[in-house]
Design a protein around this motif. Structure first.
Motif, PDB file in Angstrom:
ATOM      1  N   MET A 132     -23.666 -41.264 -57.936  1.00  0.00           N
ATOM      2  CA  MET A 132     -22.648 -40.793 -59.028  1.00  0.00           C
ATOM      3  C   MET A 132     -21.393 -41.519 -58.843  1.00  0.00           C
ATOM      4  SD  MET A 132     -24.363 -38.922 -61.132  1.00  0.00           S
ATOM      5  CE  MET A 132     -23.117 -38.337 -62.043  1.00  0.00           C
ATOM      6  N   GLU A 133     -20.704 -41.711 -57.839  1.00  0.00           N
ATOM      7  CA  GLU A 133     -19.690 -42.244 -57.399  1.00  0.00           C
ATOM      8  C   GLU A 133     -19.708 -43.784 -57.938  1.00  0.00           C
ATOM      9  OE1 GLU A 133     -15.807 -42.488 -56.680  1.00  0.00           O
ATOM     10  OE2 GLU A 133     -17.210 -40.753 -56.821  1.00  0.00           O
ATOM     11  N   ARG A 134     -20.823 -44.422 -57.721  1.00  0.00           N
ATOM     12  CA  ARG A 134     -20.998 -45.783 -58.127  1.00  0.00           C
ATOM     13  C   ARG A 134     -21.131 -45.913 -59.409  1.00  0.00           C
ATOM     14  NH1 ARG A 134     -25.531 -48.156 -53.674  1.00  0.00           N
ATOM     15  NH2 ARG A 134     -24.366 -48.004 -51.944  1.00  0.00           N
ATOM     16  N   ILE A 135     -21.686 -45.013 -60.093  1.00  0.00           N
ATOM     17  CA  ILE A 135     -21.635 -45.160 -61.816  1.00  0.00           C
ATOM     18  C   ILE A 135     -20.256 -44.908 -62.299  1.00  0.00           C
ATOM     19  CG2 ILE A 135     -22.590 -44.030 -63.726  1.00  0.00           C
ATOM     20  CD1 ILE A 135     -25.149 -43.486 -61.988  1.00  0.00           C
ATOM     21  N   ARG A 136     -19.625 -44.029 -61.590  1.00  0.00           N
ATOM     22  CA  ARG A 136     -18.128 -43.942 -62.147  1.00  0.00           C
ATOM     23  C   ARG A 136     -17.441 -45.111 -61.797  1.00  0.00           C
ATOM     24  NH1 ARG A 136     -18.793 -39.038 -59.482  1.00  0.00           N
ATOM     25  NH2 ARG A 136     -19.002 -37.043 -60.812  1.00  0.00           N
ATOM     26  N   GLN A 137     -17.397 -45.730 -60.980  1.00  0.00           N
ATOM     27  CA  GLN A 137     -16.680 -46.810 -60.582  1.00  0.00           C
ATOM     28  C   GLN A 137     -16.962 -48.084 -61.459  1.00  0.00           C
ATOM     29  OE1 GLN A 137     -17.294 -47.828 -56.526  1.00  0.00           O
ATOM     30  NE2 GLN A 137     -16.353 -46.377 -55.719  1.00  0.00           N
ATOM     31  N   PHE A 138     -18.536 -48.263 -61.826  1.00  0.00           N
ATOM     32  CA  PHE A 138     -18.973 -49.191 -62.856  1.00  0.00           C
ATOM     33  C   PHE A 138     -18.151 -49.050 -64.099  1.00  0.00           C
ATOM     34  CE2 PHE A 138     -21.983 -50.747 -65.779  1.00  0.00           C
ATOM     35  CZ  PHE A 138     -22.017 -52.045 -65.451  1.00  0.00           C
ATOM     36  N   PHE A 139     -18.170 -47.866 -64.610  1.00  0.00           N
ATOM     37  CA  PHE A 139     -17.737 -47.668 -66.104  1.00  0.00           C
ATOM     38  C   PHE A 139     -16.336 -47.681 -65.954  1.00  0.00           C
ATOM     39  CE2 PHE A 139     -21.773 -45.399 -66.846  1.00  0.00           C
ATOM     40  CZ  PHE A 139     -22.151 -45.870 -67.951  1.00  0.00           C
ATOM     41  N   SER A 140     -15.590 -47.342 -64.782  1.00  0.00           N
ATOM     42  CA  SER A 140     -14.151 -47.499 -64.664  1.00  0.00           C
ATOM     43  C   SER A 140     -13.825 -49.043 -64.706  1.00  0.00           C
ATOM     44  CB  SER A 140     -13.614 -46.840 -63.656  1.00  0.00           C
ATOM     45  OG  SER A 140     -14.170 -47.351 -62.188  1.00  0.00           O
ATOM     46  N   ARG A 141     -14.566 -49.821 -64.039  1.00  0.00           N
ATOM     47  CA  ARG A 141     -14.321 -51.170 -64.140  1.00  0.00           C
ATOM     48  C   ARG A 141     -14.729 -51.770 -65.628  1.00  0.00           C
ATOM     49  NH1 ARG A 141     -17.541 -53.078 -58.584  1.00  0.00           N
ATOM     50  NH2 ARG A 141     -16.313 -51.852 -57.102  1.00  0.00           N
ATOM     51  N   VAL A 171     -11.507 -50.737 -67.541  1.00  0.00           N
ATOM     52  CA  VAL A 171     -10.390 -51.704 -67.141  1.00  0.00           C
ATOM     53  C   VAL A 171     -10.481 -53.176 -67.798  1.00  0.00           C
ATOM     54  CG1 VAL A 171      -9.078 -52.855 -65.290  1.00  0.00           C
ATOM     55  CG2 VAL A 171      -9.889 -50.401 -65.093  1.00  0.00           C
ATOM     56  N   PHE A 172     -11.779 -53.722 -67.757  1.00  0.00           N
ATOM     57  CA  PHE A 172     -11.722 -54.961 -68.210  1.00  0.00           C
ATOM     58  C   PHE A 172     -11.527 -55.019 -69.744  1.00  0.00           C
ATOM     59  CE2 PHE A 172     -15.062 -57.903 -70.107  1.00  0.00           C
ATOM     60  CZ  PHE A 172     -14.610 -59.014 -69.796  1.00  0.00           C
ATOM     61  N   TRP A 173     -12.165 -54.049 -70.455  1.00  0.00           N
ATOM     62  CA  TRP A 173     -12.024 -54.037 -71.870  1.00  0.00           C
ATOM     63  C   TRP A 173     -10.592 -53.771 -72.222  1.00  0.00           C
ATOM     64  CZ3 TRP A 173     -15.156 -54.829 -75.842  1.00  0.00           C
ATOM     65  CH2 TRP A 173     -14.606 -54.342 -77.209  1.00  0.00           C
ATOM     66  N   GLU A 174      -9.753 -52.798 -71.423  1.00  0.00           N
ATOM     67  CA  GLU A 174      -8.333 -52.796 -71.982  1.00  0.00           C
ATOM     68  C   GLU A 174      -7.575 -53.925 -71.536  1.00  0.00           C
ATOM     69  OE1 GLU A 174      -7.314 -49.375 -69.587  1.00  0.00           O
ATOM     70  OE2 GLU A 174      -8.343 -47.818 -70.928  1.00  0.00           O
ATOM     71  N   SER A 175      -8.034 -55.040 -70.611  1.00  0.00           N
ATOM     72  CA  SER A 175      -7.537 -56.033 -70.186  1.00  0.00           C
ATOM     73  C   SER A 175      -7.674 -57.385 -71.477  1.00  0.00           C
ATOM     74  CB  SER A 175      -7.821 -56.594 -68.845  1.00  0.00           C
ATOM     75  OG  SER A 175      -9.356 -56.855 -69.096  1.00  0.00           O
ATOM     76  N   LEU A 176      -8.462 -56.942 -72.152  1.00  0.00           N
ATOM     77  CA  LEU A 176      -8.665 -58.032 -73.311  1.00  0.00           C
ATOM     78  C   LEU A 176      -7.927 -57.844 -74.439  1.00  0.00           C
ATOM     79  CD1 LEU A 176     -12.752 -58.118 -73.482  1.00  0.00           C
ATOM     80  CD2 LEU A 176     -11.198 -59.631 -72.028  1.00  0.00           C
ATOM     81  N   VAL A 177      -7.867 -58.900 -75.167  1.00  0.00           N
ATOM     82  CA  VAL A 177      -6.643 -58.969 -76.392  1.00  0.00           C
ATOM     83  C   VAL A 177      -7.543 -58.694 -77.380  1.00  0.00           C
ATOM     84  CG1 VAL A 177      -5.037 -60.577 -75.315  1.00  0.00           C
ATOM     85  CG2 VAL A 177      -7.257 -61.672 -76.551  1.00  0.00           C
ATOM     86  N   PRO A 178      -7.255 -58.382 -78.728  1.00  0.00           N
ATOM     87  CA  PRO A 178      -7.954 -57.826 -79.793  1.00  0.00           C
ATOM     88  C   PRO A 178      -8.853 -58.933 -80.185  1.00  0.00           C
ATOM     89  CG  PRO A 178      -5.821 -57.398 -80.095  1.00  0.00           C
ATOM     90  CD  PRO A 178      -5.759 -58.042 -78.935  1.00  0.00           C
ATOM     91  N   TRP A 179      -8.438 -60.234 -80.187  1.00  0.00           N
ATOM     92  CA  TRP A 179      -9.490 -61.082 -80.831  1.00  0.00           C
ATOM     93  C   TRP A 179     -10.657 -61.273 -79.881  1.00  0.00           C
ATOM     94  CZ3 TRP A 179     -10.976 -65.511 -78.021  1.00  0.00           C
ATOM     95  CH2 TRP A 179     -10.010 -65.993 -77.038  1.00  0.00           C
ATOM     96  N   GLN A 180     -10.364 -61.141 -78.506  1.00  0.00           N
ATOM     97  CA  GLN A 180     -11.685 -61.345 -77.572  1.00  0.00           C
ATOM     98  C   GLN A 180     -12.567 -59.983 -77.714  1.00  0.00           C
ATOM     99  OE1 GLN A 180      -9.234 -61.518 -73.889  1.00  0.00           O
ATOM    100  NE2 GLN A 180      -9.245 -63.697 -74.089  1.00  0.00           N
ATOM    101  N   ARG A 181     -12.035 -58.824 -78.016  1.00  0.00           N
ATOM    102  CA  ARG A 181     -12.693 -57.692 -77.944  1.00  0.00           C
ATOM    103  C   ARG A 181     -13.847 -58.090 -79.334  1.00  0.00           C
ATOM    104  NH1 ARG A 181      -8.266 -52.814 -77.180  1.00  0.00           N
ATOM    105  NH2 ARG A 181      -7.733 -53.389 -75.210  1.00  0.00           N
ATOM    106  N   TYR A 182     -13.159 -58.584 -80.438  1.00  0.00           N
ATOM    107  CA  TYR A 182     -13.938 -58.710 -81.794  1.00  0.00           C
ATOM    108  C   TYR A 182     -15.261 -59.686 -81.392  1.00  0.00           C
ATOM    109  CZ  TYR A 182     -10.407 -56.041 -84.065  1.00  0.00           C
ATOM    110  OH  TYR A 182      -9.377 -55.108 -84.221  1.00  0.00           O
ATOM    111  N   SER A 183     -14.797 -60.595 -80.622  1.00  0.00           N
ATOM    112  CA  SER A 183     -15.760 -61.913 -80.373  1.00  0.00           C
ATOM    113  C   SER A 183     -16.844 -61.283 -79.480  1.00  0.00           C
ATOM    114  CB  SER A 183     -14.982 -62.955 -79.617  1.00  0.00           C
ATOM    115  OG  SER A 183     -14.040 -63.355 -80.658  1.00  0.00           O
ATOM    116  N   LEU A 184     -16.429 -60.675 -78.528  1.00  0.00           N
ATOM    117  CA  LEU A 184     -17.287 -60.116 -77.385  1.00  0.00           C
ATOM    118  C   LEU A 184     -18.305 -58.905 -78.339  1.00  0.00           C
ATOM    119  CD1 LEU A 184     -18.526 -60.111 -75.011  1.00  0.00           C
ATOM    120  CD2 LEU A 184     -16.985 -57.943 -74.385  1.00  0.00           C
TER     121      LEU A 184
END
Length: 523
Positions: A1-10, A13-26
């Motif tokens: 379970m701890e590994r799953i939480r770490q995976f989703f947290s990563r 963090v990666f999603w929040e680090s993206l700018v809007p146009w990068q999110r829309y492209s993804l």
């Protein structure tokens, strides 16, 4: 379970680090990938359909669809290609089953029409049915030609007449539709004509007409076997243009022969030849019938009859003058001659057959009708030379004055001003080129001599500087003099020899002492 939480947290963090146009492209790329996967799954699950037959007529389509419905085989219709599509896994099996049933028929009915023969058919109906079957079979055969997409054959067989002169010949017409981008030539048309002519009783090849759906009479391409001109369109070229091309080829051949012959005698460029050829493209047929008597002035004896009568006996001579007194039995004849009489009669009848000679001449198109030639020769010729030249030229190209041919030979001096000017220009250019080459060569030689002198002076100056920069009064050694002979220029030969002897005596005193003792002993 701890590994799953770490995976989703990563991931967060990666999603929040993206700018809007990068999110829309993804997001867009993810949607496209999912859609492609879904379409691939749906496409792989669909049944693939392949054409069963294409280019079908309406009757064949109806018959094939009825059989497919009866066998509960799924199908699709393609109106653009007039094709029927069936599942790929059963296409070959269905095609074999339909072939065993005689489908497709190609929109025509062949001899299978007799499979459904009706009772009580009249002779006329049977004859028409036979013609329909024969036409269908011929159309199917013509369809086997690669360029033919559709074929229709019509045959007319006239009724039999009692007399041959009243019998009308059989005729046939063939309508073809060519495939897109395909063409037929004279050989294909001739094959169709002979195929139909040899399949119908009493039908000649001349009575077969082949046309296409564009309105072109294809059989005209082989109407005259002597001239079959296939153009770029495959349907024949203009006759006038082909005739002019044949005349031009004949003219070029005559001009080439005359030019080669005259240039051998007068030299290259000393003769100008022009020939005009008219060809006769009319096809003539002349029939001649001539009555020829025999050697005796009469014809050939066809039949001969000889009759001879003789009579010896009492009474008058048979064959007395005609009349009542001599021809009616029992009639009283007065003054009849009594006693024995003799009678002889000979008749000979000969029937002569008239001796005839029939001759038929067929003129082949393309014969030479008239030739006109003009020859210009550079120089002057005597009358004898001109006559001989005219006879030679006339024999070379077949001049016939009876036919109306014309030959003109005119000797005259040719103008050479253009050639002379051209030669003068070439000579002037050559002289200029030669002069420029000599000047360039002289400049090169002068430069080479100057460089060599400069190099020698520079080398001597360097050697003198090296000799002057050494110890004062130092004389170069023998080895240096042999390696650099220029060093002798700045030294006295006596000084050099003295220095060399001094050096040798210092290095080899014993040898020098022995030499001096020998000198003293000799004195």
């Amino acid at each position: 379970m701890e590994r799953i939480r770490q995976f989703f947290s990563r991931i967060r963090v990666f999603w929040e680090s993206l700018v809007p146009w990068q999110r829309y492209s993804l997001l867009g790329a993810s949607v496209l990938v999912v859609a492609a996967i879904v379409l691939l799954v749906l496409w792989s699950g669909r049944t693939a359909y392949d054409p069963l037959f294409s280019g079908l007529e309406v009757d064949d389509q109806a018959s094939i669809v009825a059989i497919l419905r009866e066998q509960k085989i799924p199908y699709r219709l393609d109106p653009v290609a007039n094709a029927i599509l069936v599942p790929r896994d059963v296409v070959h099996e269905v095609r074999l089953n339909l072939a065993s049933s005689g489908l497709p028929k190609g929109g025509v009915v062949g001899f299978e029409i007799f499979d459904r023969a009706k009772m009580g058919m009249s002779d006329f109906q049977q004859r028409i049915t036979y013609l329909r079957g024969l036409e269908g079979e011929l159309a199917r055969t013509v369809l086997q030609i690669d360029a033919v997409e559709y074929a229709k054959v019509n045959i007319v067989i006239p009724e039999q007449r009692l007399f041959l002169e009243q019998q009308q010949p059989s005729t046939a017409s063939v309508l073809v539709r060519l495939k897109q981008g395909k063409k037929v030539g004279p050989e294909q048309v001739r094959s169709i004509v002979h195929l139909v002519a040899h399949s119908v009783e009493g039908l000649r090849a001349d009575d077969v007409t082949v046309v296409d759906t564009a309105g072109n009479v294809l059989s005209d391409m082989i109407a005259d076997e002597n001239f079959i001109f296939a153009g770029s369109d495959g349907l024949g070229s203009s006759v006038s243009s082909v005739q002019r091309e044949l005349e031009r080829q004949q003219e070029q051949e005559f001009e080439r022969k005359l030019r080669v012959m005259l240039e051998r005698v007068f030299g290259p460029g000393k003769a100008v030849v022009r020939v005009r050829v008219e060809l006769d493209f009319d096809k003539r047929k002349v029939s001649t019938r001539e009555f020829i008597p025999g050697p005796t002035g009469k014809g050939v004896v066809r039949s001969q009859q000889d009759m001879e009568e003789t009579y010896t006996g009492p009474g008058s001579v048979p064959g007395a003058p005609p009349g009542t007194t001599t021809n009616i039995p029992g009639y009283a004849i007065t003054g009849q001659q009594q006693g024995n009489s003799e009678y002889a009669k000979t008749e000979s009848t000969k029937n002569y057959e008239i001796t005839t000679r029939e001759e038929e001449q067929v003129g082949t198109p393309g014969t030479v009708k008239r030739v006109s030639a003009s020859v210009l020769v550079d120089g002057t010729l005597s009358d004898e030379q001109l006559g001989g030249l005219k006879e030679a030229v006339a024999a070379a190209i077949g001049i016939d004055e009876v036919r109306g041919d014309k030959l003109v030979i005119q000797p005259m001096p040719f103008s050479t001003s253009f050639v002379d000017n051209l030669l003068a220009q070439l000579q002037e250019q050559r002289r200029q080129q030669l002069l420029m080459g000599m000047i360039a060569l002289a400049l090169v030689l002068v430069g080479a001599v100057g460089v060599a002198l400069w190099w020698m002076r520079r080398r001597r100056r360097l050697l003198l500087e090296q000799a002057a920069g050494g110890e004062e009064g130092k004389v170069p050694s023998l080895r240096e003099l042999m390696e650099n002979p220029d060093l002798m220029a700045g030294q006295s030969e006596v000084v050099v020899l003295e220095e060399q002897l001094r050096i040798y005596a210092m290095k080899n005193p014993e040898d020098v002492a022995a030499v001096i003792k020998n000198w003293l002993a000799e004195e």
